[in-house]
Design a protein around this motif. Structure first.
Motif, PDB file in Angstrom:
ATOM      1  N   ASN A 159       0.949  -1.255   0.026  1.00 30.07           N
ATOM      2  CA  ASN A 159       0.079   0.027  -0.057  1.00 30.07           C
ATOM      3  C   ASN A 159       0.693   1.614   0.164  1.00 30.07           C
ATOM      4  OD1 ASN A 159      -3.315  -0.908   0.721  1.00 30.07           O
ATOM      5  ND2 ASN A 159      -2.199  -2.309   1.612  1.00 30.07           N
ATOM      6  N   TRP A 160       1.560   1.529   0.891  1.00 26.17           N
ATOM      7  CA  TRP A 160       2.702   2.842   0.746  1.00 26.17           C
ATOM      8  C   TRP A 160       3.179   3.261  -0.616  1.00 26.17           C
ATOM      9  CZ3 TRP A 160       5.104   3.332   6.077  1.00 26.17           C
ATOM     10  CH2 TRP A 160       3.934   4.011   7.214  1.00 26.17           C
ATOM     11  N   ASP A 161       3.967   1.994  -1.170  1.00 25.08           N
ATOM     12  CA  ASP A 161       4.897   1.868  -2.637  1.00 25.08           C
ATOM     13  C   ASP A 161       3.798   2.393  -2.899  1.00 25.08           C
ATOM     14  OD1 ASP A 161       6.786   1.233  -0.463  1.00 25.08           O
ATOM     15  OD2 ASP A 161       7.265  -0.793  -1.939  1.00 25.08           O
ATOM     16  N   THR A 162       3.121   2.046  -3.472  1.00 24.39           N
ATOM     17  CA  THR A 162       1.985   2.712  -4.185  1.00 24.39           C
ATOM     18  C   THR A 162       1.320   4.208  -4.176  1.00 24.39           C
ATOM     19  OG1 THR A 162       0.381   0.168  -4.865  1.00 24.39           O
ATOM     20  CG2 THR A 162      -0.390   2.408  -5.345  1.00 24.39           C
ATOM     21  N   ILE A 163       0.949   4.882  -2.774  1.00 25.34           N
ATOM     22  CA  ILE A 163       0.858   5.527  -2.323  1.00 25.34           C
ATOM     23  C   ILE A 163       2.167   6.672  -2.567  1.00 25.34           C
ATOM     24  CG2 ILE A 163       0.205   7.383  -0.402  1.00 25.34           C
ATOM     25  CD1 ILE A 163      -1.119   4.944   0.809  1.00 25.34           C
ATOM     26  N   GLU A 165       4.779   6.099  -4.405  1.00 20.42           N
ATOM     27  CA  GLU A 165       4.682   6.266  -6.196  1.00 20.42           C
ATOM     28  C   GLU A 165       4.291   7.577  -6.755  1.00 20.42           C
ATOM     29  OE1 GLU A 165       5.272   3.891 -10.434  1.00 20.42           O
ATOM     30  OE2 GLU A 165       5.123   2.697  -7.588  1.00 20.42           O
ATOM     31  N   GLY A 166       2.761   7.045  -6.384  1.00 23.48           N
ATOM     32  CA  GLY A 166       1.940   7.771  -6.624  1.00 23.48           C
ATOM     33  C   GLY A 166       2.098   9.494  -6.769  1.00 23.48           C
ATOM     34  N   ALA A 167       2.592  10.036  -5.730  1.00 19.88           N
ATOM     35  CA  ALA A 167       3.041  10.969  -5.185  1.00 19.88           C
ATOM     36  C   ALA A 167       4.531  11.930  -5.340  1.00 19.88           C
ATOM     37  CB  ALA A 167       3.218  10.916  -3.083  1.00 19.88           C
ATOM     38  N   GLY A 168       5.168  10.638  -5.529  1.00 17.06           N
ATOM     39  CA  GLY A 168       6.609  11.776  -7.087  1.00 17.06           C
ATOM     40  C   GLY A 168       7.869  11.302  -5.914  1.00 17.06           C
ATOM     41  N   GLY A 169       6.862  10.170  -4.724  1.00 18.40           N
ATOM     42  CA  GLY A 169       8.634   9.935  -4.076  1.00 18.40           C
ATOM     43  C   GLY A 169       8.738  10.311  -3.159  1.00 18.40           C
ATOM     44  N   MET A 527       2.828  11.237   8.754  1.00 22.99           N
ATOM     45  CA  MET A 527       4.366  11.649   8.433  1.00 22.99           C
ATOM     46  C   MET A 527       4.599  11.941   7.068  1.00 22.99           C
ATOM     47  SD  MET A 527       6.208   9.362  11.843  1.00 22.99           S
ATOM     48  CE  MET A 527       5.453   9.297  13.020  1.00 22.99           C
ATOM     49  N   LEU A 528       5.498  12.876   6.277  1.00 23.97           N
ATOM     50  CA  LEU A 528       6.563  12.503   5.646  1.00 23.97           C
ATOM     51  C   LEU A 528       7.413  11.247   5.021  1.00 23.97           C
ATOM     52  CD1 LEU A 528       7.795  15.700   5.688  1.00 23.97           C
ATOM     53  CD2 LEU A 528       6.130  15.103   3.568  1.00 23.97           C
ATOM     54  N   ILE A 529       7.089  10.474   4.786  1.00 24.18           N
ATOM     55  CA  ILE A 529       7.588   8.634   4.417  1.00 24.18           C
ATOM     56  C   ILE A 529       8.336   8.722   2.812  1.00 24.18           C
ATOM     57  CG2 ILE A 529       6.690   6.243   4.716  1.00 24.18           C
ATOM     58  CD1 ILE A 529       4.893   7.593   6.717  1.00 24.18           C
ATOM     59  N   LYS A 530       9.127   8.003   2.668  1.00 25.64           N
ATOM     60  CA  LYS A 530       9.694   8.108   1.683  1.00 25.64           C
ATOM     61  C   LYS A 530      10.573   6.841   1.298  1.00 25.64           C
ATOM     62  CE  LYS A 530      13.602  11.092   1.790  1.00 25.64           C
ATOM     63  NZ  LYS A 530      14.424  12.158   1.273  1.00 25.64           N
ATOM     64  N   ARG A 531      10.424   5.918   0.058  1.00 26.58           N
ATOM     65  CA  ARG A 531      11.384   4.857   0.425  1.00 26.58           C
ATOM     66  C   ARG A 531      12.645   4.870   0.877  1.00 26.58           C
ATOM     67  NH1 ARG A 531       9.605   1.484  -4.675  1.00 26.58           N
ATOM     68  NH2 ARG A 531      10.853  -0.080  -3.642  1.00 26.58           N
ATOM     69  N   VAL A 532      13.163   3.687   1.277  1.00 25.49           N
ATOM     70  CA  VAL A 532      14.458   3.386   1.580  1.00 25.49           C
ATOM     71  C   VAL A 532      15.301   2.833  -0.180  1.00 25.49           C
ATOM     72  CG1 VAL A 532      16.692   2.771   3.025  1.00 25.49           C
ATOM     73  CG2 VAL A 532      15.308   4.127   4.155  1.00 25.49           C
ATOM     74  N   GLU A 533      16.401   3.082  -0.464  1.00 27.30           N
ATOM     75  CA  GLU A 533      16.362   2.541  -1.553  1.00 27.30           C
ATOM     76  C   GLU A 533      17.880   1.234  -1.162  1.00 27.30           C
ATOM     77  OE1 GLU A 533      14.870   2.293  -4.696  1.00 27.30           O
ATOM     78  OE2 GLU A 533      13.715   4.265  -4.197  1.00 27.30           O
TER      79      GLU A 533
END
Length: 533
Positions: A159-163, A165-169, A527-533
């Protein structure tokens, strides 16, 4: 009708007055202790307690002024003894299932919420029910559930990855609502082999009802709460009066959980008919409950008790897990240095940590968990009535209200006694000047925990899981779930607040106290959340 109403009101008032006079008479035999003066004779200091931003801070002010065992004025001159002394607290917990028990009205409230299960049972019934449930929470049982904890995270991740990605990272996500879903789906699968499906977008009446508790606006009006608190001990049936929004939610929740419980119990009994008891071994909480129905009389559970245990673990497992994980993310978002250090530790492990690694191989993760549980215990305090006379030992002598120096106090039967869990976990007297700071490093050094704090019994010198014969049976479940989910969250995402460390937080009251960002509705913690690559 006016005459009847007047006499009824007089009778209620007289019964209430006599109840508190009796309490005051009981109290006269108890050691005379110093304490804060009553603000008003009718309410004592109750309003001050209701309005306190942090009860632990208030209790610490009193401990500095009056000592670690003190007297708190209540309604109509009745009082309660507040224990903030480690030795006294250990003594209290050791006798909690026998000498110190819930008042009748609090027991009825617990039964209203959870049924006649482990939380409301006393004496022999408590010992019998606890013994029946122990196999479900053994180390081996929890080890087999670790995969369930990770599965819940990976559903969240989808779910979070989809959200994101849709928000630009990077996306603004309410972490508390998602921790609610993780907690409910996990307790459903791990405890009862039932998938509530909230992480996959399925509607659940149980989830809807539980969430409704957190949509209440913070605290109820002080005077209304005081009036309810004044009369309910004398007339517990007031808890069931119509028009109470919390009661309506409780009834809806009970109905929803009972429907789930009875459906699951029926299916598991059908399985048992076709399976020998030898092959049916206790693989989940539900299976343990089924077996306990046919156990020896020493530990046999009734169908009502089986249903009550299910409701207890659905609600308790949901609330404590979601609140604790939310607090952990808040603390880590406020301290990016600690968040980065924890992520670095987790990156050293390839794949999901094993049960053994979660237990002993990740010291900073363990420290973050303990510090979160220390600072944010779900329950702030435990009041109990002494059912018999008792002598409570103290770790150091105190000066009583009449000037005597004593190393123990006498508590007469009928006296209300309370332990301040939040104070014991956060006291600067016990934990040092940095007691209210989020400081996981204190758990990584042999000298990080002060000697005074080490006098506190319980898990890791904390009272978060209680202590003694009523210590939380689900502690191992809760700590492994916490570590498993948090390890994957921090390994895969970075967390921060839009306003950084200036973000203001406050507490709202649902089933338990929950955090929220000031100005948000319900218990939202975006919270602001972004993925860790």
């Amino acid at each position: 009708m006016t005459w009847i109403a007047s006499n009824l009101a007089f009778g209620v008032g007289l019964a209430t007055l006599l109840y508190y006079i009796q309490r005051a008479i009981f109290r006269r035999r108890t050691t005379k202790l110093p304490g804060p003066p009553a603000q008003r004779w009718l309410f004592g200091i109750s309003q001050q307690l209701f309005e306190a931003d942090d009860m632990a801070v208030l209790h610490e002010e009193w401990v500095h002024k009056y000592g670690p065992v003190l007297n708190m004025p209540g309604f109509f001159g009745a009082t309660r003894v507040l224990l903030c002394d480690p030795k006294a607290v250990a003594h209290f917990y050791a006798r909690e299932a026998t000498t110190y028990r819930r008042e009748t009205y609090t027991k009825k409230l617990v039964e209203l919420m959870f049924g006649k299960g482990l939380l409301s049972a006393d004496g022999h019934d408590h010992k019998r029910q606890r013994k029946a449930l122990i196999p479900a929470f053994s180390n081996q049982a929890i080890r087999t559930l670790t995969g369930v904890f990770y599965d819940s995270f990976y559903k969240l991740k989808t779910n979070w990855d989809t959200i994101i990605e849709g928000a630009g990272g990077e996306a603004l996500i309410d972490v508390q609502s998602w921790m609610n879903k993780v907690a409910l789906d996990t307790i459903g699968l791990a405890g009862f082999s039932h998938d509530f499906g909230t992480l996959q977008g399925q509607h659940s009446v149980v989830a809807e009802t539980l969430d409704s508790f957190t949509r209440v606006n913070s605290k109820p009006p002080s005077y209304r709460s005081l009036i309810i608190s004044l009369f309910v001990p004398v007339m517990p049936f007031l808890l069931k009066l119509p028009g109470n929004p919390r009661l309506r939610r409780l009834k809806k929740m009970n109905k929803a959980t009972e429907e789930v419980a009875y459906d699951l119990l029926k299916r598991m009994r059908d399985v048992r008919v076709a399976t020998s008891k030898e092959k049916f071994g206790p693989r989940s909480l539900l299976e343990t409950l089924i077996l306990a129905e046919d156990a020896s009389e020493q530990i046999r559970l009734t169908q009502e008790e089986v249903s009550a245990q299910m409701k207890t673990f659905i609600l308790a497992g949901y609330e404590t897990a979601s609140v604790s994980l939310t607090w952990a993310l808040i603390n880590l978002a406020m301290r990016k240095d600690i968040q980065d250090a924890l992520r670095a530790e987790l990156l050293e492990i390839h794949g999901d940590p094993t049960y053994e690694q979660l237990m002993t191989g990740l010291p900073l993760l363990d420290a973050v968990m303990k510090e979160t549980l220390r600072l944010n215990p779900p329950i702030a305090g435990i009041p109990r009535i002494a059912f018999e006379d008792d002598v409570i030992p103290l770790s150091q002598p105190i000066k009583t209200a009449d000037g005597k120096m004593l190393d123990s106090i006498f508590v007469a039967a009928g006296t209300l006694v309370q332990v301040s869990i939040r104070y014991m976990n956060r006291s600067t007297i016990l934990w040092g000047e940095d007691a209210r700071d989020f400081k996981p490093s204190r758990w990584l050094s042999e000298t990080g925990i002060p000697d005074k704090a080490k006098e506190i019994h319980g898990f890791a010198h904390l009272l978060t899981f209680s202590d003694g014969p009523r210590t939380c049976l689900g502690r191992q479940f809760a700590t492994v779930e916490f570590k498993a989910v948090l390890s994957r969250l921090v390994r895969n995402y970075e967390f921060s607040f839009p306003e950084g460390r200036d973000t203001k937080l406050e507490r709202v009251f649902g089933v338990l106290a929950r955090p929220r960002v000031a100005g948000q509705e319900g218990s939202r913690v975006p919270m602001l959340i972004k993925r860790v690559e």
